[in-house]
Design an enzyme around this catalytic site. Structure first.
Site, PDB file in Angstrom:
ATOM      1  N   ARG A   5      11.237  -1.465  10.731  1.00 49.31           N
ATOM      2  CA  ARG A   5      10.164  -1.041  11.629  1.00 49.31           C
ATOM      3  C   ARG A   5      10.077  -1.982  12.820  1.00 49.31           C
ATOM      4  O   ARG A   5      10.279  -3.187  12.682  1.00 49.31           O
ATOM      5  CB  ARG A   5       8.823  -1.073  10.876  1.00 49.31           C
ATOM      6  CG  ARG A   5       8.527   0.193  10.126  1.00 49.31           C
ATOM      7  CD  ARG A   5       7.338   0.052   9.224  1.00 49.31           C
ATOM      8  NE  ARG A   5       6.140  -0.528   9.842  1.00 49.31           N
ATOM      9  CZ  ARG A   5       4.956  -0.562   9.257  1.00 49.31           C
ATOM     10  NH1 ARG A   5       4.805  -0.031   8.046  1.00 49.31           N
ATOM     11  NH2 ARG A   5       3.925  -1.097   9.845  1.00 49.31           N
ATOM     12  N   LYS A  34       0.829  -1.216   0.000  1.00 49.48           N
ATOM     13  CA  LYS A  34       0.000   0.000   0.000  1.00 49.48           C
ATOM     14  C   LYS A  34       0.859   1.260   0.000  1.00 49.48           C
ATOM     15  O   LYS A  34       0.638   2.162  -0.801  1.00 49.48           O
ATOM     16  CB  LYS A  34      -0.950   0.010   1.223  1.00 49.48           C
ATOM     17  CG  LYS A  34      -1.905  -1.155   1.273  1.00 49.48           C
ATOM     18  CD  LYS A  34      -2.868  -1.067   2.454  1.00 49.48           C
ATOM     19  CE  LYS A  34      -2.216  -1.145   3.811  1.00 49.48           C
ATOM     20  NZ  LYS A  34      -1.596  -2.458   4.121  1.00 49.48           N
ATOM     21  N   ARG A  84      -0.382  -9.073  13.121  1.00 49.70           N
ATOM     22  CA  ARG A  84      -1.007  -8.061  12.239  1.00 49.70           C
ATOM     23  C   ARG A  84      -1.858  -8.726  11.168  1.00 49.70           C
ATOM     24  O   ARG A  84      -2.932  -8.227  10.805  1.00 49.70           O
ATOM     25  CB  ARG A  84       0.085  -7.190  11.598  1.00 49.70           C
ATOM     26  CG  ARG A  84       0.708  -6.224  12.592  1.00 49.70           C
ATOM     27  CD  ARG A  84       2.055  -5.724  12.148  1.00 49.70           C
ATOM     28  NE  ARG A  84       1.991  -4.897  10.963  1.00 49.70           N
ATOM     29  CZ  ARG A  84       3.031  -4.637  10.170  1.00 49.70           C
ATOM     30  NH1 ARG A  84       4.205  -5.173  10.421  1.00 49.70           N
ATOM     31  NH2 ARG A  84       2.894  -3.864   9.135  1.00 49.70           N
ATOM     32  N   ARG A  96      11.569  -6.174   4.885  1.00 50.79           N
ATOM     33  CA  ARG A  96      11.354  -4.753   4.571  1.00 50.79           C
ATOM     34  C   ARG A  96      12.305  -3.851   5.364  1.00 50.79           C
ATOM     35  O   ARG A  96      12.501  -4.037   6.560  1.00 50.79           O
ATOM     36  CB  ARG A  96       9.895  -4.395   4.888  1.00 50.79           C
ATOM     37  CG  ARG A  96       9.559  -2.947   4.653  1.00 50.79           C
ATOM     38  CD  ARG A  96       8.099  -2.750   4.461  1.00 50.79           C
ATOM     39  NE  ARG A  96       7.302  -2.981   5.664  1.00 50.79           N
ATOM     40  CZ  ARG A  96       5.981  -2.851   5.694  1.00 50.79           C
ATOM     41  NH1 ARG A  96       5.321  -2.517   4.595  1.00 50.79           N
ATOM     42  NH2 ARG A  96       5.304  -3.070   6.805  1.00 50.79           N
ATOM     43  N   ARG A 106      -9.532   0.596   9.137  1.00 52.11           N
ATOM     44  CA  ARG A 106      -9.054  -0.750   9.387  1.00 52.11           C
ATOM     45  C   ARG A 106     -10.053  -1.557  10.209  1.00 52.11           C
ATOM     46  O   ARG A 106      -9.779  -2.715  10.529  1.00 52.11           O
ATOM     47  CB  ARG A 106      -7.756  -0.668  10.181  1.00 52.11           C
ATOM     48  CG  ARG A 106      -6.504  -1.033   9.388  1.00 52.11           C
ATOM     49  CD  ARG A 106      -5.354  -0.930  10.365  1.00 52.11           C
ATOM     50  NE  ARG A 106      -4.138  -1.523   9.925  1.00 52.11           N
ATOM     51  CZ  ARG A 106      -3.142  -0.839   9.371  1.00 52.11           C
ATOM     52  NH1 ARG A 106      -3.275   0.427   9.102  1.00 52.11           N
ATOM     53  NH2 ARG A 106      -2.008  -1.456   9.068  1.00 52.11           N
TER      54      ARG A 106
HETATM   55  P1  AMP Z   1       0.823   0.478   8.877  1.00 53.08           P
HETATM   56  O1  AMP Z   1       1.988   1.378   8.677  1.00 53.08           O
HETATM   57  O2  AMP Z   1      -0.378   0.896   8.092  1.00 53.08           O
HETATM   58  O3  AMP Z   1       1.162  -0.979   8.683  1.00 53.08           O
HETATM   59  O4  AMP Z   1       0.388   0.640  10.418  1.00 53.08           O
HETATM   60  C1  AMP Z   1       1.277   0.296  11.461  1.00 53.08           C
HETATM   61  C2  AMP Z   1       0.521   0.094  12.761  1.00 53.08           C
HETATM   62  O5  AMP Z   1      -0.102   1.321  13.142  1.00 53.08           O
HETATM   63  C3  AMP Z   1      -0.608  -0.927  12.720  1.00 53.08           C
HETATM   64  O6  AMP Z   1      -0.158  -2.274  12.895  1.00 53.08           O
HETATM   65  C4  AMP Z   1      -1.461  -0.453  13.896  1.00 53.08           C
HETATM   66  O7  AMP Z   1      -0.879  -0.799  15.135  1.00 53.08           O
HETATM   67  C5  AMP Z   1      -1.375   1.059  13.746  1.00 53.08           C
HETATM   68  N1  AMP Z   1      -2.438   1.574  12.841  1.00 53.08           N
HETATM   69  C6  AMP Z   1      -2.265   2.157  11.628  1.00 53.08           C
HETATM   70  N2  AMP Z   1      -3.442   2.506  11.085  1.00 53.08           N
HETATM   71  C7  AMP Z   1      -4.384   2.112  11.975  1.00 53.08           C
HETATM   72  C8  AMP Z   1      -5.805   2.156  11.996  1.00 53.08           C
HETATM   73  N3  AMP Z   1      -6.510   2.682  10.972  1.00 53.08           N
HETATM   74  N4  AMP Z   1      -6.447   1.650  13.086  1.00 53.08           N
HETATM   75  C9  AMP Z   1      -5.769   1.126  14.123  1.00 53.08           C
HETATM   76  N5  AMP Z   1      -4.436   1.027  14.158  1.00 53.08           N
HETATM   77  C10 AMP Z   1      -3.744   1.517  13.107  1.00 53.08           C
END
Ligand code: AMP
Length: 210
Positions: free
Chosen positions: A155, A13, A166, A127, A88
């Protein structure tokens, strides 16, 4: 264009959003990036979010919803936005719907990038990113240039344990938003199991048919 990018962790994404920005000149809003920035800055919200994020859990809806609703009300989102990693959960999708309806606008497309579960762990654990530019690499599939090899970072939630958590959350909490948007006729599916350039072409093709 008001667009949402949906897909499991590691679907591409963030990578695809960065590539689409030159075509669709709209803000890229990544809740993951916003939460990581808050965590790094040590704000109250960042501290609260950190434990959830590092364990591969979702940050509570009430935290994330406020963040996004405020962001999309900003002037640069008037012509559209690309939401990456939000919504999400079903309550997040409903809150977004309510906010957009109140603003008299609506979503144009929900782009679902599909990648089979068995490929996700390898994608995620390999990654790395350049802390200076945010450019995303993969140790095997898209290695960083030699000059960056010792500088790229991983990360905190890209470990195998957090990745498995996740992925579980994706299936239990996020995948159910797809039928919600399907009932509105907004979902376009793209096979994300290919090189980034190929996936970008597939996305542009799907969006041009809108
Ligand atoms: P991402 O970079 O999109 O993979 O997000 C990293 C982490 O941030 C996720 O595993 C969640 O812990 C948190 N996070 C990001 N977006 C959301 C969301 N819309 N709702 C809840 N947690 C989020």
């Amino acid at each position: 264009m008001r667009m949402i990018l949906v897909g499991p962790p590691g679907a591409g994404k963030g990578t695809q959003a960065a590539r689409l920005l030159s075509t669709y000149e709209i803000p890229h809003i990544s809740t993951g990036d916003m939460l990581r920035a808050a965590k790094k800055a040590g704000t109250e919200m960042g501290k609260k979010a950190a434990a959830f994020m590092d364990a591969g859990n979702l940050v509570p809806d009430e935290v994330v919803i406020g963040l996004v609703i405020d962001r999309i009300a900003e002037a640069d989102c008037e012509e559209g936005f690309m939401l990456d990693g939000f919504p999400r959960t079903r309550p997040q999708a409903e809150a977004l719907d309510t906010a957009l309806t109140a603003a008299g606008v609506s979503l144009d497309v929900v782009l679902l990038i599909e990648v089979p579960d068995e490929l996700i762990v390898e994608r995620i654990t390999g990654r790395r990113s350049d802390p200076a530019t945010g450019t995303i690499y993969h140790l095997k599939f898209n290695p960083p240039p030699a000059a960056l090899a010792s500088k790229v970072v991983q990360r905190a939630d890209d470990t195998e344990k957090a990745c498995v958590a996740r992925l579980k959350k994706y299936h239990s909490e996020t995948a159910p938003i797809v039928p919600f948007y399907e009932s509105k006729g907004l979902v376009r599916r793209v096979n994300g199991n290919a090189a980034p350039d190929v996936v970008t072409d597939r996305i542009k093709d799907v969006l041009s048919r809108n």
